[in-house]
Design a protein around this motif. Structure first.
Motif, short mmCIF file in Angstrom:
data_model
loop_
_atom_site.label_atom_id
_atom_site.label_comp_id
_atom_site.label_asym_id
_atom_site.label_seq_id
_atom_site.Cartn_x
_atom_site.Cartn_y
_atom_site.Cartn_z
N LEU A 255 -1.95 14.90 -9.92
CA LEU A 255 -1.37 14.36 -8.70
C LEU A 255 -0.92 12.94 -9.02
O LEU A 255 -1.73 12.06 -9.31
N LEU A 256 0.40 12.75 -9.04
CA LEU A 256 0.99 11.45 -9.34
C LEU A 256 1.14 10.66 -8.04
O LEU A 256 1.78 11.14 -7.09
N LEU A 257 0.56 9.47 -8.00
CA LEU A 257 0.64 8.60 -6.83
C LEU A 257 1.23 7.26 -7.24
O LEU A 257 0.92 6.74 -8.32
N GLY A 258 2.08 6.69 -6.40
CA GLY A 258 2.65 5.40 -6.72
C GLY A 258 3.26 4.76 -5.50
O GLY A 258 3.42 5.38 -4.45
N GLY A 259 3.60 3.49 -5.65
CA GLY A 259 4.24 2.79 -4.55
C GLY A 259 4.44 1.33 -4.87
O GLY A 259 3.89 0.79 -5.82
N GLU A 260 5.27 0.72 -4.05
CA GLU A 260 5.48 -0.71 -4.16
C GLU A 260 4.16 -1.42 -3.87
O GLU A 260 3.47 -1.08 -2.90
N PRO A 261 3.74 -2.39 -4.70
CA PRO A 261 2.46 -3.07 -4.45
C PRO A 261 2.35 -3.57 -3.01
O PRO A 261 3.29 -4.14 -2.47
N PHE A 262 1.20 -3.33 -2.41
CA PHE A 262 0.96 -3.63 -1.00
C PHE A 262 0.49 -5.07 -0.89
O PHE A 262 -0.64 -5.39 -1.26
N GLU A 263 1.34 -5.95 -0.39
CA GLU A 263 1.05 -7.38 -0.41
C GLU A 263 0.11 -7.82 0.69
O GLU A 263 -0.60 -8.82 0.56
N GLU A 264 0.10 -7.12 1.82
CA GLU A 264 -0.71 -7.55 2.95
C GLU A 264 -2.21 -7.39 2.66
O GLU A 264 -2.61 -6.51 1.92
N GLN A 265 -3.00 -8.23 3.29
CA GLN A 265 -4.45 -8.16 3.18
C GLN A 265 -4.98 -7.41 4.40
O GLN A 265 -4.67 -7.76 5.53
N ILE A 266 -5.77 -6.37 4.15
CA ILE A 266 -6.26 -5.53 5.23
C ILE A 266 -7.76 -5.32 5.09
O ILE A 266 -8.34 -5.55 4.02
N VAL A 267 -8.38 -4.89 6.18
CA VAL A 267 -9.80 -4.52 6.18
C VAL A 267 -9.88 -3.02 6.47
O VAL A 267 -9.32 -2.54 7.45
N MET A 268 -10.56 -2.27 5.59
CA MET A 268 -10.77 -0.84 5.81
C MET A 268 -12.27 -0.60 5.89
O MET A 268 -13.00 -0.88 4.95
N TRP A 269 -12.70 -0.10 7.04
CA TRP A 269 -14.12 0.23 7.25
C TRP A 269 -14.18 1.54 8.00
O TRP A 269 -13.47 1.73 9.00
N TRP A 270 -15.05 2.45 7.53
CA TRP A 270 -15.17 3.80 8.07
C TRP A 270 -13.79 4.45 8.11
O TRP A 270 -13.18 4.61 7.06
N ASN A 271 -13.28 4.81 9.29
CA ASN A 271 -11.99 5.49 9.38
C ASN A 271 -10.88 4.59 9.91
O ASN A 271 -9.83 5.09 10.31
N PHE A 272 -11.12 3.29 9.90
CA PHE A 272 -10.18 2.36 10.49
C PHE A 272 -9.55 1.46 9.43
O PHE A 272 -10.23 1.00 8.51
N VAL A 273 -8.28 1.15 9.62
CA VAL A 273 -7.61 0.08 8.87
C VAL A 273 -7.17 -0.96 9.89
O VAL A 273 -6.49 -0.64 10.88
N GLY A 274 -7.59 -2.20 9.69
CA GLY A 274 -7.23 -3.29 10.58
C GLY A 274 -6.89 -4.53 9.78
O GLY A 274 -6.74 -4.48 8.55
N ARG A 275 -6.78 -5.64 10.47
CA ARG A 275 -6.45 -6.90 9.81
C ARG A 275 -7.56 -7.93 9.92
O ARG A 275 -7.47 -9.00 9.33
N SER A 276 -8.62 -7.61 10.67
CA SER A 276 -9.75 -8.52 10.78
C SER A 276 -11.00 -7.73 11.13
O SER A 276 -10.92 -6.60 11.63
N GLY A 277 -12.15 -8.34 10.87
CA GLY A 277 -13.39 -7.70 11.21
C GLY A 277 -13.55 -7.48 12.70
O GLY A 277 -14.06 -6.44 13.14
#
Length: 322
Positions: A255-277
């Motif tokens: 399985l080939l995966l790729g992409g443009e580098p993701f510049e934004e800073q994010i928080v991933m916890w459990w099933n959520f992606v957000g931008r702050s705690g």
């Protein structure tokens, strides 16, 4: 698929600090995680030393598992925000239901693509009558800030484009490769391709040099750029590659995966992606209180996955910069 660990790790993702500015060959150390009562998966992203590959932020690989005589996959309704789930089966059948009213059976070689956007809940289960083997990958794509609150959506594509070259059959799940483009909706430049290698296959495939790439050995053992990649492991390829050479002595899949580098800073916890705690904590509170995420038909109100407790320390986005 839900992260069902009782005390899930907090992952601070994004930023350019972890992006290799040149080609690399880094074997990623995945770990075994138990989902539900008996199902085990290999978690390849995020893992030690590698948080993302492009916008790909989460990769679980499972099987092939013998589920004959069992209830197979049983993941009760659970929430998501700020991401897309890309479900890919090599063997088996999964029943997807969500809070939009989607009710779909999908099988091997079909794309199930769910955009959580501002909020969605869904379930994934093996149907009562299901094949004896279950084998596939569950992947998450982080949504960029400008579209992370997009309306939730679900897509099922039973037929996907691809090509055949020198013993390799390519199926394009997301993005484009070799002139074939997936119908799946993408919100950032990325690519996801299943590569079925016949015995003795040896081929050089084109890559986008501005992307970072990785390959997951989903079946059998392969050799990528001269590096052995055993079943269930992932090889990070870095950036700056215009081609990649893959070969196999026996039938195998990558399985080939790729992409443009993701510049934004994010928080991933459990099933959520957000931008702050605080934002992530708010998502958890809304799920527990029955707000925001809707209801999945076919389940009683209490029949769902409860959120684990928040970690004792504040969640902060601390992405590194190059």
């Amino acid at each position: 698929m839900s992260d069902l660990e009782p005390r899930p790790d907090t992952h601070v993702l994004g930023g350019l600090g972890g992006v290799a500015p040149r080609p690399a060959l880094d074997l990623l150390p995945g770990k075994t995680v138990t989902l539900g009562e008996r199902m085990q998966v290999r978690r390849l992203l995020p893992t030690l030393g590698r948080r993302m590959v492009g916008a790909w932020a989460f990769v679980d690989h499972y099987g092939p598992d013998d589920v004959a005589g069992t209830d197979g996959m049983q993941v009760l309704p659970h929430p998501h925000t700020g991401l897309q789930t890309v479900s890919w089966l090599i063997e088996g059948t999964v029943h997807h239901r969500d809070s939009l009213g989607s009710d779909v059976l999908f099988g091997a070689g079909e794309l199930a693509l769910m955009t959580a956007g501002r909020a969605i809940s869904h379930s994934e289960q093996s149907p009562v009558a299901h094949p004896g083997l279950l084998h596939g990958a569950q992947l998450w794509v982080a949504l960029p800030d400008g579209v992370r609150d997009v309306a939730p959506a679900f897509e099922h594509h039973a037929t996907l484009p691809g090509f055949v070259s020198d013993g390799v059959t390519a199926t394009v799940l997301m993005g484009s490769l070799g002139g074939a483009t997936s119908p799946g909706t993408a919100y950032s430049p990325l690519v996801g391709v299943d590569l079925a290698l016949a015995a003795g296959a040896d081929v050089e495939l084109p890559l986008e040099p501005g992307f970072e790439h990785a390959v997951l050995a989903s079946s059998g053992d392969s050799v990528v750029e001269g590096a052995p990649v055993a079943h269930g492991s992932m090889l990070y390829l870095g950036t700056g590659r215009s081609t990649v050479r893959v070969r196999a002595e026996q039938p195998s899949r990558l399985l080939l995966l790729g992409g443009e580098p993701f510049e934004e800073q994010i928080v991933m916890w459990w099933n959520f992606v957000g931008r702050s705690g605080d934002e992530v904590a708010g998502f958890r509170e809304q799920w527990e209180s029955g707000e925001r995420f809707g209801h999945v038909d076919g389940f009683e109100d209490g029949e769902r996955t409860g959120a684990p407790p928040m970690p004792p320390v504040p969640l902060k986005a601390r992405g590194r910069e190059r």
